[in-house]
Design a protein around this motif. Sequence first.
Motif, short mmCIF file in Angstrom:
data_model
loop_
_atom_site.label_atom_id
_atom_site.label_comp_id
_atom_site.label_asym_id
_atom_site.label_seq_id
_atom_site.Cartn_x
_atom_site.Cartn_y
_atom_site.Cartn_z
N MET A 151 5.94 23.46 55.45
CA MET A 151 6.95 23.18 54.42
C MET A 151 6.75 24.11 53.23
O MET A 151 6.57 23.67 52.12
CB MET A 151 6.85 21.74 53.95
N ASN A 152 6.70 25.40 53.51
CA ASN A 152 6.34 26.28 52.41
C ASN A 152 7.53 26.82 51.63
O ASN A 152 7.66 26.58 50.45
CB ASN A 152 5.49 27.44 52.90
N ASN A 153 8.39 27.57 52.34
CA ASN A 153 9.45 28.26 51.61
C ASN A 153 10.54 27.30 51.13
O ASN A 153 11.70 27.42 51.44
CB ASN A 153 10.05 29.38 52.47
N ASN A 154 10.12 26.33 50.33
CA ASN A 154 11.07 25.34 49.85
C ASN A 154 11.50 25.67 48.42
O ASN A 154 10.99 25.10 47.48
CB ASN A 154 10.43 23.95 49.84
N THR A 155 12.43 26.58 48.29
CA THR A 155 12.91 26.82 46.92
C THR A 155 13.81 25.66 46.53
O THR A 155 14.56 25.13 47.33
CB THR A 155 13.70 28.14 46.85
N LEU A 156 13.71 25.29 45.26
CA LEU A 156 14.49 24.16 44.78
C LEU A 156 15.69 24.66 44.00
O LEU A 156 15.64 25.70 43.36
CB LEU A 156 13.62 23.29 43.87
N ILE A 157 16.78 23.90 44.09
CA ILE A 157 17.89 24.18 43.18
C ILE A 157 18.25 22.90 42.45
O ILE A 157 18.07 21.82 42.96
CB ILE A 157 19.15 24.74 43.89
N SER A 158 18.74 23.07 41.24
CA SER A 158 19.07 21.88 40.45
C SER A 158 20.45 21.38 40.88
O SER A 158 21.19 22.06 41.58
CB SER A 158 19.07 22.19 38.98
N LYS A 159 20.75 20.17 40.43
CA LYS A 159 22.00 19.55 40.85
C LYS A 159 23.20 20.37 40.39
O LYS A 159 24.14 20.59 41.14
CB LYS A 159 22.07 18.14 40.26
N LYS A 160 23.16 20.87 39.16
CA LYS A 160 24.36 21.58 38.71
C LYS A 160 24.53 22.92 39.40
O LYS A 160 25.64 23.36 39.65
CB LYS A 160 24.37 21.73 37.19
N GLU A 161 23.41 23.56 39.75
CA GLU A 161 23.52 24.79 40.54
C GLU A 161 24.17 24.50 41.89
O GLU A 161 25.00 25.27 42.37
CB GLU A 161 22.14 25.41 40.76
N LEU A 162 23.78 23.36 42.46
CA LEU A 162 24.36 22.97 43.74
C LEU A 162 25.87 22.78 43.62
O LEU A 162 26.64 23.26 44.45
CB LEU A 162 23.70 21.67 44.23
N LEU A 163 26.28 22.10 42.55
CA LEU A 163 27.71 21.86 42.35
C LEU A 163 28.45 23.18 42.18
O LEU A 163 29.53 23.38 42.72
CB LEU A 163 27.94 20.99 41.11
N GLN A 164 27.84 24.09 41.42
CA GLN A 164 28.48 25.39 41.22
C GLN A 164 28.60 26.17 42.52
O GLN A 164 29.63 26.76 42.82
CB GLN A 164 27.67 26.22 40.23
N MET A 165 27.52 26.14 43.31
CA MET A 165 27.51 26.93 44.54
C MET A 165 28.49 26.40 45.57
O MET A 165 29.12 27.15 46.29
CB MET A 165 26.10 26.95 45.14
#
Lengths: 251, 212
Positions: B1-15
């Motif tokens: 479970m290494n390459n787990n980059t995180l994104i925030s909720k608002k980034e998710l909504l934007q994307m």
Amino acid sequence: MIDITIDFRRWNMSNFNDVSICGNKKVNGGKYRHVKITGNGKITGDTEAKEININGSGKIEGNTVTSKIEINGTGLIEGNLESKQVISDGELIIRGVIIAENILTNGMLSVQKMIKAKKIKARGNLYSSKGLESEEFNLEGAFKIEELLNSNKIDILFSGNCYAKEIGGDEILIRHTYTFDFGFTIGCFGINDRMEAELIEGNTVFIEYTKVKVVRGHNIKIGKNCVIEEVEYFDSIEIDPGAIVKTKKKI
Amino acid sequence: MNNNTLISKKELLQMTGISYGQLYRWKRENLIPEHWFIKKSSFTGQETFFVKDKILKRVKEILDLKDKYSLEELSKLISPEFTKRIFDSNELRRIPQLKDKIINIFKNILHKNYFTYFEIIFIYAFSKYKDYLNDAGEDLKDIIKTVEHWSKIIKGTSFRFVILGKKTERLYLLIHQNTELIYDNSTQELKVIDLEEMLKELSLLMNNIIND
């Protein structure tokens, strides 16, 4: 989301008995057709019934499954409550989870765990220590929700001091009774009332008399007497001159 | 479970272009499991993050399937919650991905003709990854009995099934999604099976069969 497991139509109702408690009595749990408590009654153990009526004071020491529960007075359920209809006038305390299609309360509803329902309409006091999930949430009065209040439509008309850790949903409308009560509450009471939250997120958000750390949403309207540290919005924002907003940011 | 980059909720909504309302609705319907929401403190209090690959994949799935199924059906298809139904072994034989041989072994060892969803996930997993199992009698028997036991005590599918090997020994573990495992040098990780993935694949397969 809501999954009421028991289909009472499949029961052959003639096999089950009615229970009626009058005065001060105790009966065992089990499967019943109608349970009616008048006075002070106690049911020990898990209970399944088509209908439960409590007039006065009733206590069920176990998990309860029913299609309709109606309480006038005080009801205390030590386990979980699963019911299609929950109607309570007075006080209803549940130590476990409540799962229902419709919840209609006047008075107090206190749930030690989670509230899950399609529609909630509450007047008076509402408390949940593990959060609330519903499609429509309509409340007049005071509330305290320790975790997330997650509902598609949230319509709150509050008075007193209220708290929800997080609020999330589609349409969020939080108003204070003060704005609508002419004559009585104006000027004297209610001016110090506040709703507190850490986070409010929704598509359309309207809040007033609210102290909150972060508000995020698409269309946001901030009413008077709000104290907000940060607002992040996608589309539009309106801020009342009587509100304090420290930072606002368009995403 | 290494390459787990995180994104925030608002980034998710934007994307992805979805709204807060949708996200909360999916959370209510269990389309996005509770433990995927990772709370982290930021300078304005807390912010919610997601594991990027996982959440983007899930959102895409939901958006793709949303027009075909109602949200409730969808949540049954891909949610980690258990379907309460029990399935007949003859019903299962209609799904070609479930190997007859494995179904028979389950049937003989557990002495029953009906299986819970949890057990079927394992039937599917064992059919798919047959090579990793020790075919030699006792071992398989033990693990199948364990699966029956697990199915009674475990709620949800947010687990990984891990097969470890040390010399000739096999070790079977069921560990929670977010837990990390570190082994000693002589232990090999033979296979990791994500039960949630299995459930999702299986639900789609079953849905096709049952709707026909």
